[in-house]
Every structure is written in structure tokens, then in C-alpha cells.
Design a protein around this motif. Structure first.
Motif, short mmCIF file in Angstrom:
data_model
loop_
_atom_site.label_atom_id
_atom_site.label_comp_id
_atom_site.label_asym_id
_atom_site.label_seq_id
_atom_site.Cartn_x
_atom_site.Cartn_y
_atom_site.Cartn_z
N VAL A 105 0.84 -1.19 0.00
CA VAL A 105 0.00 0.00 0.00
C VAL A 105 0.88 1.24 0.00
O VAL A 105 1.82 1.34 0.80
N LYS A 139 -1.82 -1.09 -3.91
CA LYS A 139 -3.03 -0.33 -3.61
C LYS A 139 -2.68 1.07 -3.14
O LYS A 139 -1.62 1.29 -2.54
N SER A 155 -11.07 -2.24 -0.13
CA SER A 155 -10.58 -1.72 -1.40
C SER A 155 -11.65 -1.75 -2.49
O SER A 155 -12.62 -2.51 -2.40
N ARG A 205 -11.85 -0.77 -7.06
CA ARG A 205 -11.16 -0.30 -8.25
C ARG A 205 -11.91 0.88 -8.85
O ARG A 205 -13.14 0.89 -8.89
N CYS A 225 -6.50 0.56 -7.90
CA CYS A 225 -7.13 -0.01 -6.70
C CYS A 225 -6.85 0.91 -5.51
O CYS A 225 -5.70 1.23 -5.22
N LEU A 257 -7.84 2.08 -1.32
CA LEU A 257 -8.47 1.79 -0.03
C LEU A 257 -9.36 2.97 0.31
O LEU A 257 -8.97 4.12 0.13
#
Length: 290
Positions: A61, A84, A118, A120, A287, A289
Motif C-alpha cells: 500500500v 493499492k 478496497s 477499483r 485499486c 483503499l
């Protein structure tokens, strides 16, 4: 197994001091889930370089701690990869964070990362640039360019600059090709919306979605100056599309002929384009969070 998380911190975004951010984040980040690292940016595009390096190092991340410009740099580096993106909103408008429902409180935004939830979202593409929230040309690009030089940022500074510039701003003539259909329009400004809002809950395209594979092309036609305040209030009321001066067309690709250099903005950052403008959408390519 713990995930590796990198916080890329823009020390000047939003005019807010972030010296103690790492200490605060460590206090609220679940250290049973994460191995954390914190890096401050030192120059323009540094966030992009750091995020690109993080992808090569298989960081799970990368968190953009800044405004839409910082988010743009991080997102541009990691889109299309397995890494992410997280967001701790620290900008003037925080358009993408608001659209995703991410808390504006730094503490709450960090705590939200612990959920590791998460989704997209689409990526907009304008020539060689990527955008995740909004791009545009015309008056909003002009104001983005002027706004960058202001010491006092935030909504108040933006509104003051808009009022000072609107009296002398001249609408432009544009030839647009949207999904193969050619249109001629005189426009005060044209926005390409991936999300519904610029930031500060000012919604230019209330029905735009981050994950529908389509851009909302918002054409603001010339309007009487006495309606300037009214046009702005419509955005906060989410009724901009009800104005006869606003035309919203959904499309996947746009081409705009430009006979002279065109000033555009990419997620609020002004850029000069020296050729025709081509806009497209890359569905579900980032992607995040949230």
C-alpha cells in the motif's frame, strides 16, 4: 502476514504542518497488520518517483498524504499494478477523497486504512497525463494556474481569485469529437469528470461515477455575469445540470482541436498542452483503499 505500507507526505499541501504526522499515524495504525514507513516529498513529481520505487519493491500500500495533486502523482505511478493506494486528505479541496467517502480527519483516515477495504476506480487520460478526479480547460484551468501562485489556499482563496478573474475572462470556441460525433461549442469552460466534484463538495457532474468506464463531459456555456454566484451555488446544491447553461455528455473518448497552446488542469494542477487534446478512460485501473 503483515503488509508493507508507505506513507508519502507532501509537507506543503493545504498549507498544513505535517511534522508530527508519522507519530500520529503510528498511534492509530494497526501495527499487527502493517509494517509502516514514512517519507516526505522534496520537489515536484517526487511523490511519483517514490511511488514508482515502491511498486518495484512490492510495497502493498502506498498512501498519498496530501491533496489531489499528490494523489495524482501516486496514482499515476501505481495504476495498473497490484499495489493499492491509500489517501489521507490534506489538500485544499480533497475532491477524490470526498468522492470516495474517506474521512477528512487525518486520524480517522488513518484508522480507515486498518479496515483494508478496497475498490477499483477508473483512470482518465489526457494526452500523456493521468487524472483520477477531474481535468478541464477554459476558466477552471485558468484559475488553477492563478491559484497555484497564491499563498492563501483553500476554498476562500479560490473563490476570491475566481471573482477577480471572471470579469476579464473570454469564453473560447471549441471543436469536440465525442465518441466519433463532432460538436461545435462556445464554452466558458469544459470539465472532464471522473468523479462528481472538484472538491469542497462543489459538484459539477452530480451523476458521474468513479467506476462506470465513462467520463462526464461538462460544457459550461457563456452565461450572464450576474449569474456567476448562482452557477457556483448550483454546484453545492448538486443541481448544476439543471441549468440551461450546462450541457453534460457522457463519453469514453474525446478529441479537441487546438489551434494554439491550450492551458488545461489535471486534478487541479495547470499544464500547457501544445497539440490537440485527446481524452480517454482506462476502466478500473487503480485499486484504492477507502
Amino acid at each position: 502476514m503483515k503488509k508493507n505500507i508507505l506513507f508519502i507526505i507532501n509537507p506543503i499541501s493545504g498549507g498544513k504542518n505535517k511534522r508530527d504526522f508519522p507519530l500520529m499515524a503510528k498511534a492509530h495504525l494497526d501495527m499487527r497488520k502493517y509494517n509502516s514507513e514514512f517519507i516526505y516529498t522534496n520537489y515536484p513529481r517526487h511523490a511519483y518517483d517514490l511511488a514508482q520505487k515502491a511498486v518495484k519493491e512490492n510495497i502493498d500500500v502506498v498512501v498519498a498524504v496530501g491533496g489531489d495533486g499528490t494523489i495524482n502523482e501516486v496514482g499515476s505511478a501505481i495504476m495498473g499494478t497490484d499495489t493499492k493506494m491509500g489517501i489521507v486528505p490534506c489538500g485544499s479541496g480533497n475532491g477524490l477523497a470526498r468522492a470516495l467517502g474517506i474521512p477528512l480527519s487525518w486520524k480517522k483516515a488513518v484508522m480507515r486504512l486498518n479496515e483494508f477495504r478496497s475498490r477499483r476506480i477508473d483512470t482518465g487520460i489526457l494526452n500523456e497525463f493521468r487524472f483520477f478526479n477531474m481535468a478541464g480547460l477554459g476558466f477552471d484551468a485558468h484559475i488553477s494556474n492563478e491559484f497555484a501562485a497564491l499563498k492563501g489556499r483553500g476554498l476562500t482563496g479560490y473563490v476570491k481569485k475566481a471573482f477577480s478573474e471572471v470579469l476579464n475572462y473570454k469564453p473560447g470556441q471549441y471543436t469536440l469529437e465525442i465518441d466519433g460525433k463532432t460538436l461545435e461549442r462556445e464554452a466558458f469552460m469544459i470539465s472532464f469528470a471522473n468523479s462528481s466534484q472538484y472538491g469542497n463538495d462543489a459538484h459539477i457532474a452530480p451523476k458521474a461515477l468513479l467506476d462506470d468506464g465513462i467520463l462526464d463531459i461538462c460544457i459550461i456555456k457563456p452565461f450572464p455575469l450576474y449569474l456567476f454566484i448562482s452557477m457556483g451555488l448550483r454546484m453545492f446544491a448538486k443541481t448544476s445540470e439543471q441549468s440551461k447553461y450546462v450541457e453534460i455528455i457522457k463519453g469514453e473518448s474525446v478529441r479537441i482541436e487546438s489551434v494554439t497552446n491550450s492551458l488545461v488542469h489535471i486534478d487541479g494542477e495547470a499544464k500547457m498542452i501544445e497539440k490537440e487534446i485527446c481524452i480517454s478512460i482506462d476502466p478500473l485501473s487503480l485499486c484504492v483503499l477507502y
